[in-house]
Design a protein around this motif. Structure first.
Motif, PDB file in Angstrom:
ATOM      1  N   THR A  44     -16.184  25.980  10.968  1.00  0.00           N
ATOM      2  CA  THR A  44     -15.843  24.834  11.814  1.00  0.00           C
ATOM      3  C   THR A  44     -14.749  25.196  12.811  1.00  0.00           C
ATOM      4  OG1 THR A  44     -16.418  23.289  10.035  1.00  0.00           O
ATOM      5  CG2 THR A  44     -15.023  22.448  11.814  1.00  0.00           C
ATOM      6  N   VAL A  45     -13.699  25.892  12.332  1.00  0.00           N
ATOM      7  CA  VAL A  45     -12.607  26.296  13.222  1.00  0.00           C
ATOM      8  C   VAL A  45     -13.116  27.252  14.304  1.00  0.00           C
ATOM      9  CG1 VAL A  45     -10.441  27.597  13.343  1.00  0.00           C
ATOM     10  CG2 VAL A  45     -10.783  25.926  11.526  1.00  0.00           C
ATOM     11  N   ILE A  46     -13.933  28.222  13.917  1.00  0.00           N
ATOM     12  CA  ILE A  46     -14.486  29.171  14.892  1.00  0.00           C
ATOM     13  C   ILE A  46     -15.345  28.451  15.923  1.00  0.00           C
ATOM     14  CG2 ILE A  46     -16.058  31.133  15.178  1.00  0.00           C
ATOM     15  CD1 ILE A  46     -15.146  32.061  12.372  1.00  0.00           C
ATOM     16  N   THR A  47     -16.194  27.553  15.455  1.00  0.00           N
ATOM     17  CA  THR A  47     -17.089  26.813  16.357  1.00  0.00           C
ATOM     18  C   THR A  47     -16.311  25.956  17.341  1.00  0.00           C
ATOM     19  OG1 THR A  47     -18.786  26.730  14.628  1.00  0.00           O
ATOM     20  CG2 THR A  47     -19.017  25.203  16.460  1.00  0.00           C
ATOM     21  N   ILE A  48     -15.336  25.216  16.839  1.00  0.00           N
ATOM     22  CA  ILE A  48     -14.556  24.321  17.697  1.00  0.00           C
ATOM     23  C   ILE A  48     -13.789  25.105  18.751  1.00  0.00           C
ATOM     24  CG2 ILE A  48     -12.575  22.755  17.729  1.00  0.00           C
ATOM     25  CD1 ILE A  48     -13.537  21.710  15.022  1.00  0.00           C
ATOM     26  N   THR A  49     -13.120  26.189  18.358  1.00  0.00           N
ATOM     27  CA  THR A  49     -12.323  26.958  19.310  1.00  0.00           C
ATOM     28  C   THR A  49     -13.183  27.743  20.294  1.00  0.00           C
ATOM     29  OG1 THR A  49     -12.155  28.773  17.670  1.00  0.00           O
ATOM     30  CG2 THR A  49     -10.352  27.164  17.754  1.00  0.00           C
ATOM     31  N   LEU A  50     -14.444  27.948  19.966  1.00  0.00           N
ATOM     32  CA  LEU A  50     -15.359  28.608  20.906  1.00  0.00           C
ATOM     33  C   LEU A  50     -15.967  27.611  21.885  1.00  0.00           C
ATOM     34  CD1 LEU A  50     -17.372  31.227  18.798  1.00  0.00           C
ATOM     35  CD2 LEU A  50     -15.911  31.714  20.760  1.00  0.00           C
ATOM     36  N   VAL A  51     -16.370  26.462  21.378  1.00  0.00           N
ATOM     37  CA  VAL A  51     -17.089  25.473  22.200  1.00  0.00           C
ATOM     38  C   VAL A  51     -16.152  24.746  23.157  1.00  0.00           C
ATOM     39  CG1 VAL A  51     -18.418  23.324  22.117  1.00  0.00           C
ATOM     40  CG2 VAL A  51     -18.925  25.174  20.510  1.00  0.00           C
ATOM     41  N   ASP A  52     -14.974  24.354  22.667  1.00  0.00           N
ATOM     42  CA  ASP A  52     -14.058  23.573  23.490  1.00  0.00           C
ATOM     43  C   ASP A  52     -13.304  24.483  24.464  1.00  0.00           C
ATOM     44  OD1 ASP A  52     -11.715  21.936  24.354  1.00  0.00           O
ATOM     45  OD2 ASP A  52     -12.494  20.530  22.870  1.00  0.00           O
ATOM     46  N   GLN A  53     -13.518  24.275  25.744  1.00  0.00           N
ATOM     47  CA  GLN A  53     -12.894  25.112  26.772  1.00  0.00           C
ATOM     48  C   GLN A  53     -11.372  24.988  26.783  1.00  0.00           C
ATOM     49  OE1 GLN A  53     -14.392  27.318  28.834  1.00  0.00           O
ATOM     50  NE2 GLN A  53     -16.387  26.906  27.894  1.00  0.00           N
ATOM     51  N   ARG A  54     -10.855  23.857  26.347  1.00  0.00           N
ATOM     52  CA  ARG A  54      -9.407  23.657  26.349  1.00  0.00           C
ATOM     53  C   ARG A  54      -8.692  24.547  25.328  1.00  0.00           C
ATOM     54  NH1 ARG A  54      -9.196  17.002  26.622  1.00  0.00           N
ATOM     55  NH2 ARG A  54     -10.795  16.765  28.243  1.00  0.00           N
ATOM     56  N   LEU A  55      -9.438  25.065  24.376  1.00  0.00           N
ATOM     57  CA  LEU A  55      -8.844  25.917  23.335  1.00  0.00           C
ATOM     58  C   LEU A  55      -9.060  27.402  23.618  1.00  0.00           C
ATOM     59  CD1 LEU A  55      -9.763  23.925  20.100  1.00  0.00           C
ATOM     60  CD2 LEU A  55      -7.765  23.705  21.576  1.00  0.00           C
ATOM     61  N   HIS A  56      -9.476  27.734  24.830  1.00  0.00           N
ATOM     62  CA  HIS A  56      -9.655  29.143  25.200  1.00  0.00           C
ATOM     63  C   HIS A  56      -8.330  29.718  25.707  1.00  0.00           C
ATOM     64  CE1 HIS A  56     -14.325  29.023  25.675  1.00  0.00           C
ATOM     65  NE2 HIS A  56     -13.900  28.631  24.487  1.00  0.00           N
ATOM     66  N   ILE A  57      -7.348  29.728  24.817  1.00  0.00           N
ATOM     67  CA  ILE A  57      -6.025  30.268  25.101  1.00  0.00           C
ATOM     68  C   ILE A  57      -5.674  31.249  23.988  1.00  0.00           C
ATOM     69  CG2 ILE A  57      -5.259  28.242  26.396  1.00  0.00           C
ATOM     70  CD1 ILE A  57      -3.850  27.249  23.918  1.00  0.00           C
ATOM     71  N   PRO A  58      -4.648  32.121  24.220  1.00  0.00           N
ATOM     72  CA  PRO A  58      -4.332  33.163  23.233  1.00  0.00           C
ATOM     73  C   PRO A  58      -4.138  32.674  21.807  1.00  0.00           C
ATOM     74  CG  PRO A  58      -3.148  33.587  25.257  1.00  0.00           C
ATOM     75  CD  PRO A  58      -3.848  32.268  25.446  1.00  0.00           C
ATOM     76  N   MET A  59      -3.468  31.540  21.627  1.00  0.00           N
ATOM     77  CA  MET A  59      -3.189  31.029  20.281  1.00  0.00           C
ATOM     78  C   MET A  59      -4.478  30.835  19.483  1.00  0.00           C
ATOM     79  SD  MET A  59      -1.278  27.473  19.339  1.00  0.00           S
ATOM     80  CE  MET A  59      -1.236  26.808  17.673  1.00  0.00           C
TER      81      MET A  59
END
Length: 323
Positions: A44-59
């Motif tokens: 779920t964490v991998i999917t969310i951080t991949l799909v949501d463009q707002r989470l495409h940051i280093p953290m």
């Protein structure tokens, strides 16, 4: 008495975690549910951080790498099979590979935690220079270096273990192939192996812990200099999830590896390994999800909103049909 073993053709017997059938059934149910939750949480964490463009940051790039560390898949399936009454034997090669992947992925986690602490330190202490310092090149180097070093360091004791001789009992008092169990069963001198394992554990655990500790010292001093209490709380909230994971992870692992003799307290070590290989990975994705507002918002946007939209559309269709 178990038959004598030869180094490269040996089969070992895993005692597992329980001593009676009732305990095995209870533990199987608990571990099976925990294993499914670990997979579900990390996916779920991998999917969310991949799909949501707002989470495409280093953290969140580091968080995706962190969520990919599934060392539980290297040991838990076999432990579940043994608890279910399956074959408790494991070949020499499979045992060696199991140990290698469990500890390599564990070491990678140490390095990634240190990299994540460094990233948070740059973001909070040097916000104006953060984007120029934490560029794509450095980001890739830190992530690749964490994986490479994790697998490289453990290759040394793995090779040393592959040269050991086993001429006594083949019963492993554990639910997976740990370094300590190899040393206990070996009939050759393991002094050098114990020393190497201790030095590697010292470098990896205390080295990464030092980087993390220094980073958080800088972070704390920087936050304390912020005049607004609201801004202080906002700055600290960006690294609170990581700090929680760090405390849980290091608290359980320093005992396991940084000690003078690897043969001491094997039964107690097995108990702590349950915390380290099952409980901690189970908590990690949920800590990052529950304590991180951005992840929770992304979760709603990615998973909940589409389902709500479908429900609204179906309701509209029903209303139109009735009209």
């Amino acid at each position: 008495m178990p038959p004598p073993l030869e180094s490269t053709t040996a089969e070992f017997i895993l005692l597992g975690l329980a001593s009676n059938r009732f305990s095995e059934i209870i533990l199987f149910a608990i571990l099976f549910v925990a294993f499914l939750l670990i997979l579900l949480g990390n996916i779920t964490v991998i999917t969310i951080t991949l799909v949501d463009q707002r989470l495409h940051i280093p953290m969140y790039f580091f968080l995706r790498n962190f969520s990919l560390i599934w060392y539980t898949t290297a040991c838990v399936p076999k432990a579940l099979a043994v608890l279910l009454g399956g074959d408790p034997t494991i070949s020499f090669i499979n045992c060696l590979l199991q140990m290698y992947f469990v500890f390599s992925l564990g070491c990678t986690e140490y390095f990634l935690l240190a990299a994540m602490a460094y990233d948070r330190c740059l973001a909070i202490c040097f916000p104006l220079h953060y984007n120029s310092i934490m560029n794509r090149t450095l980001l890739t180097q830190l992530a690749f270096g964490s994986w490479f070093c994790g697998f490289l360091f453990i290759a040394i004791p793995t090779y040393m273990i592959s040269t050991l001789s086993f001429c006594g009992s083949n019963v492993i008092n554990h639910f997976f192939c740990d370094v300590a169990t190899w040393i206990v069963l070996s009939c050759t001198d393991t002094t050098l192996l114990e020393l190497v394992a201790f030095i590697i554990a010292f470098i990896i655990i205390l080295g990464s812990c030092t980087i993390t500790l220094v980073s958080y010292i800088y972070i704390i001093f920087t936050i304390l200099r912020i005049p607004s209490a609201i801004d202080q709380q906002r700055a600290f909230s960006t690294c609170s999830s990581h700090l929680t994971v760090v405390i849980i992870w290091y608290g359980s692992t320093i005992f396991l590896h940084v000690k003078p003799s690897i043969k001491d307290s094997l039964d107690y070590t097995k108990t702590v390994h349950v915390l380290n290989t099952i409980v901690t990975p189970l908590l990690n994705p949920y800590i990052y999800s529950l304590r991180n507002k951005e992840v929770k918002k992304a979760f709603k946007r990615t998973l909940l909103l589409p389902s709500l939209r479908k429900r609204r559309r179906s309701r509209r269709r029903k209303v139109c049909h009735l009209n």
